[in-house]
Design a protein around this motif. Structure first.
Motif, short mmCIF file in Angstrom:
data_model
loop_
_atom_site.label_atom_id
_atom_site.label_comp_id
_atom_site.label_asym_id
_atom_site.label_seq_id
_atom_site.Cartn_x
_atom_site.Cartn_y
_atom_site.Cartn_z
N LEU A 49 0.85 -1.21 0.00
CA LEU A 49 0.00 0.00 0.00
C LEU A 49 0.87 1.25 0.00
CD1 LEU A 49 -3.01 -0.60 2.44
CD2 LEU A 49 -3.14 0.06 0.04
N LYS A 50 1.92 1.21 0.83
CA LYS A 50 2.82 2.37 0.90
C LYS A 50 3.48 2.60 -0.46
CE LYS A 50 4.18 2.27 5.59
NZ LYS A 50 4.82 1.21 6.31
N LYS A 51 3.99 1.48 -1.02
CA LYS A 51 4.68 1.58 -2.31
C LYS A 51 3.75 2.07 -3.42
CE LYS A 51 7.73 -1.23 -5.00
NZ LYS A 51 7.82 -2.57 -5.50
N ALA A 52 2.48 1.68 -3.31
CA ALA A 52 1.49 2.07 -4.34
C ALA A 52 0.91 3.45 -4.06
CB ALA A 52 0.36 1.04 -4.39
N HIS A 53 1.43 4.11 -3.01
CA HIS A 53 0.91 5.42 -2.59
C HIS A 53 -0.60 5.39 -2.39
CE1 HIS A 53 4.81 7.35 -3.09
NE2 HIS A 53 4.94 6.65 -4.20
N TYR A 54 -1.06 4.32 -1.78
CA TYR A 54 -2.47 4.19 -1.40
C TYR A 54 -3.41 4.32 -2.60
CZ TYR A 54 -0.24 4.21 3.03
OH TYR A 54 0.59 3.86 4.05
N ASN A 55 -2.92 3.87 -3.75
CA ASN A 55 -3.72 3.85 -4.97
C ASN A 55 -3.74 2.41 -5.47
OD1 ASN A 55 -4.70 3.94 -7.57
ND2 ASN A 55 -3.93 6.01 -7.92
N LEU A 56 -4.91 1.77 -5.39
CA LEU A 56 -5.00 0.33 -5.67
C LEU A 56 -4.79 -0.01 -7.15
CD1 LEU A 56 -6.14 -1.94 -3.39
CD2 LEU A 56 -5.84 0.42 -2.76
N PHE A 57 -4.87 1.01 -8.03
CA PHE A 57 -4.57 0.74 -9.43
C PHE A 57 -3.08 0.40 -9.59
CE2 PHE A 57 -8.50 3.10 -10.07
CZ PHE A 57 -9.13 2.33 -11.03
N GLN A 58 -2.28 0.74 -8.59
CA GLN A 58 -0.84 0.52 -8.67
C GLN A 58 -0.41 -0.79 -8.00
OE1 GLN A 58 0.73 2.70 -10.57
NE2 GLN A 58 -1.16 3.90 -10.73
N ILE A 59 -1.35 -1.60 -7.55
CA ILE A 59 -1.00 -2.86 -6.88
C ILE A 59 -0.98 -4.00 -7.92
CG2 ILE A 59 -1.84 -4.58 -5.18
CD1 ILE A 59 -1.36 -2.26 -3.50
N PRO A 60 0.09 -4.79 -7.96
CA PRO A 60 0.10 -5.92 -8.92
C PRO A 60 -1.05 -6.89 -8.62
CG PRO A 60 2.26 -5.61 -7.87
CD PRO A 60 1.31 -4.73 -7.14
N ALA A 61 -1.71 -7.36 -9.66
CA ALA A 61 -2.92 -8.18 -9.47
C ALA A 61 -2.62 -9.47 -8.72
CB ALA A 61 -3.55 -8.48 -10.82
N ASP A 62 -1.38 -10.00 -8.84
CA ASP A 62 -1.13 -11.26 -8.13
C ASP A 62 -0.92 -11.04 -6.63
OD1 ASP A 62 1.35 -10.15 -8.26
OD2 ASP A 62 2.37 -11.91 -9.10
N LYS A 63 -1.00 -9.80 -6.20
CA LYS A 63 -0.96 -9.51 -4.76
C LYS A 63 -2.38 -9.19 -4.26
CE LYS A 63 3.53 -9.74 -4.67
NZ LYS A 63 4.07 -11.08 -4.34
N VAL A 64 -3.37 -9.53 -5.06
CA VAL A 64 -4.76 -9.29 -4.67
C VAL A 64 -5.42 -10.64 -4.42
CG1 VAL A 64 -7.00 -8.42 -5.49
CG2 VAL A 64 -4.89 -7.15 -6.02
N LEU A 65 -6.15 -10.73 -3.30
CA LEU A 65 -6.81 -12.00 -2.98
C LEU A 65 -8.13 -12.11 -3.74
CD1 LEU A 65 -6.56 -14.50 -1.12
CD2 LEU A 65 -7.99 -13.28 0.52
N ILE A 66 -8.99 -11.11 -3.58
CA ILE A 66 -10.27 -11.10 -4.30
C ILE A 66 -10.37 -9.76 -5.00
CG2 ILE A 66 -12.78 -11.17 -4.06
CD1 ILE A 66 -12.46 -13.14 -1.86
N ASP A 67 -10.50 -9.80 -6.32
CA ASP A 67 -10.41 -8.58 -7.11
C ASP A 67 -11.79 -8.11 -7.55
OD1 ASP A 67 -9.38 -6.44 -8.43
OD2 ASP A 67 -7.89 -7.58 -9.58
N LEU A 68 -12.28 -7.06 -6.87
CA LEU A 68 -13.60 -6.52 -7.18
C LEU A 68 -13.45 -5.13 -7.83
CD1 LEU A 68 -15.38 -7.42 -3.80
CD2 LEU A 68 -15.11 -8.85 -5.82
N LEU A 69 -12.28 -4.90 -8.42
CA LEU A 69 -12.01 -3.61 -9.04
C LEU A 69 -13.01 -3.34 -10.16
CD1 LEU A 69 -9.88 -1.24 -9.15
CD2 LEU A 69 -8.74 -2.54 -10.92
N THR A 70 -13.29 -4.36 -10.95
CA THR A 70 -14.23 -4.18 -12.05
C THR A 70 -14.81 -5.51 -12.50
OG1 THR A 70 -14.51 -3.34 -14.31
CG2 THR A 70 -12.35 -4.23 -13.77
N ASP A 71 -15.97 -5.43 -13.13
CA ASP A 71 -16.56 -6.62 -13.78
C ASP A 71 -16.27 -6.56 -15.27
OD1 ASP A 71 -18.18 -4.30 -14.14
OD2 ASP A 71 -19.83 -5.57 -14.79
N SER A 72 -15.34 -5.70 -15.67
CA SER A 72 -15.09 -5.46 -17.10
C SER A 72 -13.87 -6.22 -17.59
CB SER A 72 -14.87 -3.96 -17.30
OG SER A 72 -14.60 -3.69 -18.66
N GLY A 73 -14.10 -7.15 -18.51
CA GLY A 73 -12.99 -7.92 -19.07
C GLY A 73 -12.48 -8.99 -18.12
#
Ligand code: F0G
Length: 464
Positions: free
Chosen positions: A31-55
């Motif tokens: 989170l610190k490295k991504a400056h608290y912006n979740l668009f900057q987090i690598p997807a393989d570090k996400v457990l459940i991805d609810l960012l979008t239903d698109s694609g």
């Protein structure tokens, strides 16, 4: 036989993908490295991805088989005819142009029909639709119904356009200055709420009386059609495909991102009846997307979309889909998490302004909740609030109308136990929410700041 009460996932799983488990320490560092912006987090570090239903849909075995059938000929590929037929069978429109995704279809269509001095009216433009209207020199005017902003009301069709306001605006602006009326189904920017068939009929009548083309933004047409079947009594006996076809018949064309209700990872199209639009649209298509029989897509993508458009209207699937969204809503309500009611078609929108009243809009309560969900459990969601739509800083800060966190459910991807987990996480967060801190922006780009802005935590209260 009893009428079974449990609505099950209407598929079995053939291929699996591991989830990204991380430790609390890793997430805090990320989170610190991504400056608290979740668009900057690598997807393989996400457990459940609810960012979008698109694609993000899981394709069916039949869609994967379609990939192998894809014909990659430059012109007149077999896959193009399969695609064209599927779109025509669904929409009934005469001309079909493929595009690499929804916003490319928007850009072509807005360049053809908009221009300076024109105003496009919609129930609510999606961000990229608005941006394309504005890029073509026109004004984008949203006329949602008033109840759309009353989150607690259970009104069934908060995606509707305000017909009285539509008529008033047409008489003020003049029909000749309105190149189109857009109905976004479902209304993504206002809670994924559906539009009723009767509202669509009224909008169509007004549009036809004034000779203004009516265009459907069809990204989630099937979810909308199913919610019409569930919530509009006179439509309950009809099939979803019948309702969907009637929806398209009420309009003069549609724009579609195939990344949602076509179960495709990429793609889109525009379809319409007017031969006047065709020539210019084709020219722009060739200029920016590709030859009109592939338009920025591989033959295999065209096949997968054609198949997805058939699968999406399956009512076993749609009833499971609506139930999953409603189930998440019910679970959150048990923990007194305020959401936009009733649950929409593809996502739950948490009202962060009321959930975290100690964080004022200028300290981004919805983004604070997005970061908390990730920090606590690796769940990724998206802020739809003052980070996305607010303006200015410090004393010049102008908040967005709403501070929401969207929990978008990818199609056919997560199971009920994933949703149970999300609910459990919210229960934990609700029990200690007063400790959540606000955020401030330390760096931002000129436009669409939510994608790349850098933030840092800040103690709540006061301007800094
Ligand atoms: N229209 C609607 C209603 C949308 O929700 C989107 C995309 C688009 C058009 C643009 O389509 O992404 O294929 O270019 N919505 C995504 C979302 C990005 O997360 O809701 P696209």
């Amino acid at each position: 036989m009893p009428k079974w009460k449990t609505i099950i996932e209407p598929f079995r799983i053939k291929m699996v993908e591991p989830l990204g488990f991380t430790t609390e320490k890793e997430r805090s560092d990320l989170l610190k490295k991504a400056h608290y912006n979740l668009f900057q987090i690598p997807a393989d570090k996400v457990l459940i991805d609810l960012l979008t239903d698109s694609g993000t849909s899981a394709m069916s075995s039949e869609q994967w088989a379609c990939l192998m059938r894809g014909d990659e000929s430059y012109a007149g590929a077999r896959s193009w005819y399969v695609f064209e037929k599927a779109v025509k069978d669904l929409t009934g429109y005469r001309y079909v142009l493929p595009a690499h995704q929804g916003r490319a279809a928007e850009r072509i269509f807005m360049s053809v029909s908009c221009g300076p001095g024109k105003t496009v009216i919609a129930n609510t433009h999606f961000d990229t639709t608005r941006a394309n209207v504005e890029a073509a020199g026109s004004v984008a005017l949203d006329l949602p119904v008033k109840e759309a902003f009353n989150f607690s009301s259970a009104a069934p069709f908060k995606g509707n356009i305000d017909i009285a306001a539509l008529k008033k605006s047409i008489s003020e602006i003049g029909a000749r200055n309105i190149p189109m009326i857009i109905m976004t189904v479902t209304n993504n920017s206002l809670g994924g709420q559906p539009v009723s068939l009767s509202n669509l009929k009224e909008a169509s009548k007004v549009a036809r009386q004034n000779k203004i083309p009516l265009i459907i933004d069809a990204a989630r047409f099937a979810e909308n059609a199913f919610l019409i079947k569930l919530r509009e009594r006179e439509q309950s006996h009809r099939s979803v495909i019948q309702i969907a076809r009637e929806m398209f018949s009420l309009a003069d064309g549609c724009l579609m991102s195939a990344k949602k209700d076509a179960f495709a990872n990429m793609g889109g199209f525009l379809a319409f009846n007017d031969s006047g639009w065709l020539k210019k649209a084709k020219e722009l298509l060739i200029l920016g997307e590709g030859f009109p029989t592939y338009g920025g897509l591989a033959g295999r993508d065209l096949e997968a979309i054609a198949q997805g458009l058939k699968e999406i209207v399956d009512e076993n699937y749609l009833s499971y889909r609506a139930r999953s969204v409603a189930y998440l809503a019910e679970g959150l309500k048990k923990h007194k998490v305020p959401i936009i009611n009733p649950p929409g078609g593809h996502a739950i929108y948490v009202d962060a302004k009321h959930f975290l009243p100690h964080i004022l809009p200028h300290q981004f309560p919805a983004q604070a909740l997005v970061c908390e969900l990730y920090g606590v459990a690796g769940i990724r969601s998206v802020e739809v609030g003052s980070l996305m739509f607010g303006r200015g800083k410090g004393r010049d800060f102008e908040p967005a109308k709403m501070e929401l966190v969207r929990l978008a459910l990818p199609r056919r991807v997560y199971t009920q136990s994933h949703v149970d987990f999300i609910i459990e996480v919210f229960g934990f967060i609700a029990s200690r929410k007063k400790f959540i801190e606000g955020l401030e922006i330390i760096e931002e780009p000129k436009t669409l700041r939510h994608f790349t802005a850098k933030l840092k935590p800040v103690r709540v209260g006061g301007f800094r």
